[in-house]
Scaffold this motif. Structure first.
Motif, PDB file in Angstrom:
ATOM      1  N   LEU A  25       0.832  -1.196   0.000  1.00 45.80           N
ATOM      2  CA  LEU A  25       0.000   0.000   0.000  1.00 45.80           C
ATOM      3  C   LEU A  25       0.870   1.249   0.000  1.00 45.80           C
ATOM      4  O   LEU A  25       1.770   1.390   0.815  1.00 45.80           O
ATOM      5  N   GLN A  26       0.597   2.151  -0.918  1.00 44.28           N
ATOM      6  CA  GLN A  26       1.398   3.363  -1.072  1.00 44.28           C
ATOM      7  C   GLN A  26       0.671   4.614  -0.582  1.00 44.28           C
ATOM      8  O   GLN A  26       0.979   5.713  -1.008  1.00 44.28           O
ATOM      9  N   ILE A  27      -0.274   4.445   0.311  1.00 43.51           N
ATOM     10  CA  ILE A  27      -0.978   5.593   0.875  1.00 43.51           C
ATOM     11  C   ILE A  27       0.019   6.445   1.670  1.00 43.51           C
ATOM     12  O   ILE A  27       0.964   5.921   2.250  1.00 43.51           O
ATOM     13  N   LEU A  28      -0.168   7.747   1.650  1.00 44.15           N
ATOM     14  CA  LEU A  28       0.714   8.639   2.388  1.00 44.15           C
ATOM     15  C   LEU A  28       0.536   8.429   3.887  1.00 44.15           C
ATOM     16  O   LEU A  28      -0.591   8.315   4.371  1.00 44.15           O
ATOM     17  N   VAL A  29       1.655   8.387   4.628  1.00 45.63           N
ATOM     18  CA  VAL A  29       1.621   8.186   6.067  1.00 45.63           C
ATOM     19  C   VAL A  29       2.472   9.265   6.737  1.00 45.63           C
ATOM     20  O   VAL A  29       3.632   9.449   6.385  1.00 45.63           O
ATOM     21  N   MET A  30       1.859   9.957   7.686  1.00 45.01           N
ATOM     22  CA  MET A  30       2.582  10.933   8.499  1.00 45.01           C
ATOM     23  C   MET A  30       2.447  10.529   9.956  1.00 45.01           C
ATOM     24  O   MET A  30       1.338  10.303  10.441  1.00 45.01           O
ATOM     25  N   PHE A  31       3.584  10.423  10.650  1.00 40.82           N
ATOM     26  CA  PHE A  31       3.537  10.229  12.093  1.00 40.82           C
ATOM     27  C   PHE A  31       3.409  11.579  12.757  1.00 40.82           C
ATOM     28  O   PHE A  31       4.129  12.526  12.426  1.00 40.82           O
ATOM     29  N   LEU A  32       2.491  11.684  13.704  1.00 40.96           N
ATOM     30  CA  LEU A  32       2.310  12.864  14.544  1.00 40.96           C
ATOM     31  C   LEU A  32       2.326  12.344  15.972  1.00 40.96           C
ATOM     32  O   LEU A  32       1.375  11.690  16.414  1.00 40.96           O
ATOM     33  N   THR A  33       3.418  12.581  16.684  1.00 38.33           N
ATOM     34  CA  THR A  33       3.639  11.903  17.953  1.00 38.33           C
ATOM     35  C   THR A  33       4.492  12.736  18.905  1.00 38.33           C
ATOM     36  O   THR A  33       5.152  13.679  18.471  1.00 38.33           O
ATOM     37  N   VAL A  34       4.487  12.364  20.173  1.00 36.04           N
ATOM     38  CA  VAL A  34       5.345  13.020  21.155  1.00 36.04           C
ATOM     39  C   VAL A  34       6.727  12.375  21.209  1.00 36.04           C
ATOM     40  O   VAL A  34       7.631  12.910  21.837  1.00 36.04           O
ATOM     41  N   ARG A  35       6.893  11.236  20.564  1.00 37.33           N
ATOM     42  CA  ARG A  35       8.179  10.528  20.561  1.00 37.33           C
ATOM     43  C   ARG A  35       9.171  11.309  19.713  1.00 37.33           C
ATOM     44  O   ARG A  35       9.104  11.279  18.499  1.00 37.33           O
ATOM     45  N   ALA A  36      10.102  12.010  20.378  1.00 38.25           N
ATOM     46  CA  ALA A  36      10.972  12.961  19.684  1.00 38.25           C
ATOM     47  C   ALA A  36      12.418  12.504  19.527  1.00 38.25           C
ATOM     48  O   ALA A  36      13.213  13.204  18.908  1.00 38.25           O
ATOM     49  N   ALA A  37      12.756  11.348  20.051  1.00 32.59           N
ATOM     50  CA  ALA A  37      14.141  10.885  19.954  1.00 32.59           C
ATOM     51  C   ALA A  37      14.504  10.596  18.502  1.00 32.59           C
ATOM     52  O   ALA A  37      13.674  10.141  17.713  1.00 32.59           O
ATOM     53  N   SER A  38      15.734  10.860  18.166  1.00 37.92           N
ATOM     54  CA  SER A  38      16.209  10.628  16.803  1.00 37.92           C
ATOM     55  C   SER A  38      15.984   9.176  16.388  1.00 37.92           C
ATOM     56  O   SER A  38      15.605   8.895  15.244  1.00 37.92           O
ATOM     57  N   GLU A  39      16.182   8.252  17.313  1.00 40.40           N
ATOM     58  CA  GLU A  39      15.985   6.821  17.011  1.00 40.40           C
ATOM     59  C   GLU A  39      14.537   6.536  16.619  1.00 40.40           C
ATOM     60  O   GLU A  39      14.277   5.717  15.736  1.00 40.40           O
TER      61      GLU A  39
END
Length: 94
Positions: A25-39
């Motif tokens: 599936l090639q639907i666009l995905v954006m994460f919006l989260t409080v997890r801010a670590a580079s990892e």
């Protein structure tokens, strides 16, 4: 487009995104989260996310990022999203 959090109750967002990509599936995905670590950002992007945004992002920036993703001309968007027995079909009327 799916706006997804990394921290979900039963299946984390990284795994969900990976499974979407594994199904092709090639639907666009954006994460919006409080997890801010580079990892965390690296895991999200390597899982197939198109963008990774850390809360609390200003609303104008968030909407600009969404507009930028939606402008991608070479992205093929499926109108049907299937997950197990769940099937969601988006219909647009003009």
């Amino acid at each position: 487009m799916i706006v997804l959090d990394v921290m979900l109750p039963k299946l984390d967002g990284i795994t969900f995104c990976s499974r979407l990509r594994a199904k092709g599936l090639q639907i666009l995905v954006m994460f919006l989260t409080v997890r801010a670590a580079s990892e965390d950002k690296i895991k999200g992007l390597d899982a197939g996310a198109d963008d990774y945004v850390v809360k609390s992002v200003p609303l104008p920036e968030l909407t600009a990022r969404i507009r930028a993703l939606l402008r991608r001309k070479d992205t093929t968007v499926s109108t049907v999203l299937e997950w197990g027995n769940l099937c969601l079909e988006a219909k647009t009327e003009r």
